[in-house]
Design an enzyme around this catalytic site. Structure first.
Site, mmCIF file in Angstrom:
data_model
loop_
_atom_site.group_PDB
_atom_site.id
_atom_site.type_symbol
_atom_site.label_atom_id
_atom_site.label_comp_id
_atom_site.label_asym_id
_atom_site.label_seq_id
_atom_site.Cartn_x
_atom_site.Cartn_y
_atom_site.Cartn_z
ATOM 1 N N HIS A 1 65.274 -5.288 -41.447
ATOM 2 C CA HIS A 1 63.881 -5.392 -41.449
ATOM 3 C C HIS A 1 63.158 -5.661 -42.630
ATOM 4 O O HIS A 1 62.652 -6.934 -42.891
ATOM 5 C CB HIS A 1 63.175 -4.178 -40.769
ATOM 6 C CG HIS A 1 61.792 -4.075 -40.558
ATOM 7 N ND1 HIS A 1 61.009 -4.234 -39.436
ATOM 8 C CD2 HIS A 1 60.960 -3.810 -41.567
ATOM 9 C CE1 HIS A 1 59.761 -4.408 -39.745
ATOM 10 N NE2 HIS A 1 59.580 -3.921 -41.102
ATOM 11 N N GLU A 2 63.677 -5.098 -43.753
ATOM 12 C CA GLU A 2 63.213 -5.154 -45.129
ATOM 13 C C GLU A 2 63.748 -6.545 -45.445
ATOM 14 O O GLU A 2 62.924 -7.257 -46.495
ATOM 15 C CB GLU A 2 63.460 -4.212 -45.957
ATOM 16 C CG GLU A 2 62.934 -2.769 -45.611
ATOM 17 C CD GLU A 2 61.211 -2.811 -45.190
ATOM 18 O OE1 GLU A 2 60.526 -3.658 -45.830
ATOM 19 O OE2 GLU A 2 60.877 -1.800 -44.610
ATOM 20 N N GLU B 1 55.134 -9.707 -40.758
ATOM 21 C CA GLU B 1 55.932 -8.783 -39.739
ATOM 22 C C GLU B 1 56.745 -9.447 -39.256
ATOM 23 O O GLU B 1 57.634 -8.922 -38.371
ATOM 24 C CB GLU B 1 54.701 -7.782 -38.959
ATOM 25 C CG GLU B 1 55.376 -6.547 -38.380
ATOM 26 C CD GLU B 1 55.988 -5.578 -39.248
ATOM 27 O OE1 GLU B 1 55.979 -5.709 -40.304
ATOM 28 O OE2 GLU B 1 56.866 -4.668 -38.626
#
Lengths: 507, 507
Positions: A270-271, A300
């Protein structure tokens, strides 16, 4: 026609200001990673001092002098003929400037102080699971947000003024029907999943998995994604985040739990998705909007595309599951790749947003969106929040929180005044699937390459289509340019229907 | 009589400026510890931007407005009656201000650029061991230092203007006779040591010593010294250093070599001594000279006192050697504490300053001091440096360097224009022994407590006598207040005569 080259003094000034902002980012990064515990108080004072300097640089006389050469400071109207990038640059610089100067210094100080106290009280209240402790501070924060809306102004809904800070240009009029149509589809889908006799086994995910090996595997995936460790690094922190000081210095953090095989891995992916965006920004435009990320929703979308679109997909695990199994031969003994894939995608209504699956996550967001609107548009009293929260959770997810800590107090956002932020998470999910869908169309062999563990074609496509443009286009324009149409929840809906229909065997 | 409380607006401003300076320190710390390799270029640009902002804050109109309320900006004369701390505060703030404004912005820019290039060229030249590559840049740096002297002014020697930047108030007229008397004693002492039949065995120091265990032992010593890990930390870097962002955030670094038992340990003790000074500054005075270290010489006195006075002493090893031996039972098998103590204090003329022992170290410094004076006072041409260097090394230490890399090119200092810095190392050695001597007088049980591994009485004494005063007094005044007399090399001379007389058995 004038170009960015004509803006040299402004650009030089903006780069200087950005170096100061990056110093703040580094100090904040340090605070979460390496700061000795005794330094907290001095650090808070330092951050506040530096933020004051940045605000002064971005709104003070020097900025006004530079910007007013080309832009009417009152209206934002440009003077002269400009090419696309320089027009975008001036438009966005003015936008930031205008938003900042609208807020009186006295308000910024009061807000900063109240937010800092409110966040501390929230920590305590959550620990004691007692919303009433936090209610007075939240009331103050809501009042401050309403005051802020008064300064910023709005057209249709006062909530639009808040949304605009996170997702520029986005309005309630756009989001509300979008979320409604999404909910209409997700609710019956969730019902089918809950009723399905298929219950993916996932107890093996919480056996013992050596933290160092988890981190090493995560690093391998980050490298495959094209995260450039020459221009970035990964550290450990209590809550994972991404920060960037320059496209050549982008840092992510993760946390690792011996008894949770997925937590660290999916946080890294995700990061890592966020980080690829920041590493993919054009360094020549560092400091100007052309070298900045577009919005929280678009940011996002990058993290979700990688985390869910790639990281929870069959093609990804076709390559990576054998490696993971070799890394953890004991824990994953007897777990075949189908079983693992189902576990990674198991759907289950739950109380906590950050632990929610890809599907129910959006229902959590909608609960917050509805409450935020009620607070801002309808003056819902803060005291009513626990009741409203629990009712909405029951209606959406069929669960009533057992405590404030697991309910209305779970998220940090409101305590700092971040109202209008939550919708960007679901927007990110929707953008992500729409972008990924387009990438599959344009790169016919995309799935094949992912199956071989080659994630670079996807990274290259995102670099080219999204990252390198910075804030040249609005989110709306960007989505149209990349996918040929406006944001459309249909792609997300089809994706979850197909994916979970197959896993839960009702398609 | 007015007090520091009357200076509130100035103090608040100075704290803000210091928070910015601390941001620069943190960014520099990061550069040496965790920065990803690709970020170098952006980092250099960032540091230069932030340094420009600091310079502006410390010399610009806002500073002038605040300071001129109480001080005549031209002469430094104070207006009104002030108590001791506020008089010191205003005197030192004006001193810093005056030094900064004397340098034209154009000069600062030219100097910064030349120093940055010169340092890069020096790295290359040292790698190739070819002074001629570096000579043109050093010539430029010397010319710039002379230009700087022109702006700063001086009374007796132009070299005084440079010294003053590192050891305020110190002059050639004071240092030259001090160094001469020191040399007169050290030269015959060294001769006796070299002629002594005693040759401490030290080959065991380069056996294999597990780095993690070395670090753990060093941490134990740091804790015993009273280094507060709540308000600081230790990391790894290529060259050990200490940096401070606030008394509650003081960071040291070390490097560790499996085949060198002493390198990491003594670097930790040395930097730990610096760090105790920085942690011992008064946080209430953060940002003002009353909360700042006094001079490089006094700072170095703290590191040397701990490194040599404590760390190379018998009482220290009485407690710590058994622990070290338990930590490394294989490497130190058969090495008793006398043998270890002698090894730790072995004296041997060598080519490289940073590897020199406690005694010959000062001869290295004098070589540099004499050359610096010749460059600045007598216009010695830069081209002559290798020859002059080698002659002086032969005369002082009986050794002629085999290469420029091991000779005139070994230190980074001159490449960045740090001329006048070297003497502070020897001043630190002299202050250190004089302070430690006084501590022994005032704390009758000091040696006894060190023998028990209790280093806190010494730390407390240094906190009380030196650290907490910041820049309230000049170095000269401080030494008088602490020891009852001016800096006196006699203490150092007696100390080395006694110590090495015993080790080399000629006393």
């Amino acid at each position: 026609m004038k170009t960015v080259l004509d803006l040299k003094p402004l650009v030089a000034y903006l780069r200087e200001a950005q170096h100061l902002s990056s110093a703040i980012s580094m100090i904040s990064w340090d605070q979460e990673t390496y700061m000795p515990p005794g330094a907290g108080e001095a650090r808070a004072e330092q951050l506040s001092a530096l933020e004051g300097m940045t605000h002064q640089m971005r709104t003070g006389p020097a900025m006004q002098r530079l910007l007013s050469k080309w832009v009417d400071l009152k209206s934002g109207t440009l003077d002269g003929e400009w090419d696309v990038p320089s027009r975008a640059l001036l438009r966005e610089v003015w936008r930031d400037y205008d938003k900042s100067v609208k807020l009186p210094n006295d308000f910024i100080r009061r807000y900063g102080k109240a937010a800092s106290i409110s966040q501390q009280v929230w920590v305590e209240a959550r620990k004691k699971s007692d919303f009433s402790l936090f209610a007075p501070n939240l009331r103050t924060m809501v009042a401050l947000k309403k005051e802020e809306i008064g300064y910023l102004g709005y057209k249709a809904s006062p909530y639009d003024a808040l949304l605009d800070a996170y997702e520029p240009g986005m309005t309630v009029a756009q989001i509300a029907p979008l979320f409604a149509s999404l909910k209409k589809e997700l609710a019956p889908l969730l019902e089918k999943i809950v009723q399905s006799p298929v219950k993916p086994k996932k107890d093996f995910l919480s056996l013992s998995y050596l933290p160092e090996r988890q981190l090493a595997f995560g690093q391998q995936v980050l490298e495959a994604m094209g995260f450039n460790f020459r221009d970035g690094r990964q550290d450990i922190s209590a809550h994972p985040f991404t920060t960037s000081f320059h496209p050549t210095d982008v840092r992510i953090t993760t946390r690792v739990d011996e008894h949770d095989l997925l937590s660290s891995l999916f946080s890294s992916i995700h990061e890592g998705g966020h980080a690829l965006y920041d590493q993919g920004l054009n360094p020549d435009h560092f400091g100007t909007p052309l070298g900045e990320a577009l919005s929280l929703g678009i940011h996002e979308s990058q993290s979700r595309l990688w985390e869910n679109g790639v990281g929870r997909s069959k093609p990804f695990w076709k390559h990576f599951y054998p490696i993971l199994q070799k890394t953890f031969p004991e824990g994953l003994k007897g777990v075949d790749s189908d079983l693992f894939y189902a576990a990674v995608n198991s759907v289950q209504p739950s109380l906590i947003r950050v632990e929610a699956d890809e599907l129910t996550y959006n229902l959590h967001i909608m609960v917050r969106f509805e409450i935020e609107r009620a607070l801002i548009e309808e003056n819902l009293p803060v005291e009513a929040l626990p009741t409203v929260w629990n009712e909405k959770m029951q209606a959406s997810l069929g669960l009533t929180p057992d405590s404030d800590a697991n309910g209305v107090l779970q998220d940090v956002h409101w305590s700092g005044g971040a109202i209008g932020y939550f919708p960007t998470y679901t927007l990110g999910n929707l953008y992500a699937v729409q972008f990924f869908n387009q990438a599959k169309k344009e790169l016919p062999d995309l799935i094949g390459s992912i199956e071989e563990g080659n994630l670079l074609p996807l990274k290259g496509w995102l670099n080219e289509k999204i990252h390198r443009w910075g804030r040249t286009y609005s989110s709306e324009e960007l989505v149209r340019r990349v996918t040929g149409e406006a944001l459309n929840p249909r792609y997300f809906i089809e994706y979850v229907k197909e994916k979970f229909g197959e896993i839960y065997q009702f398609s």
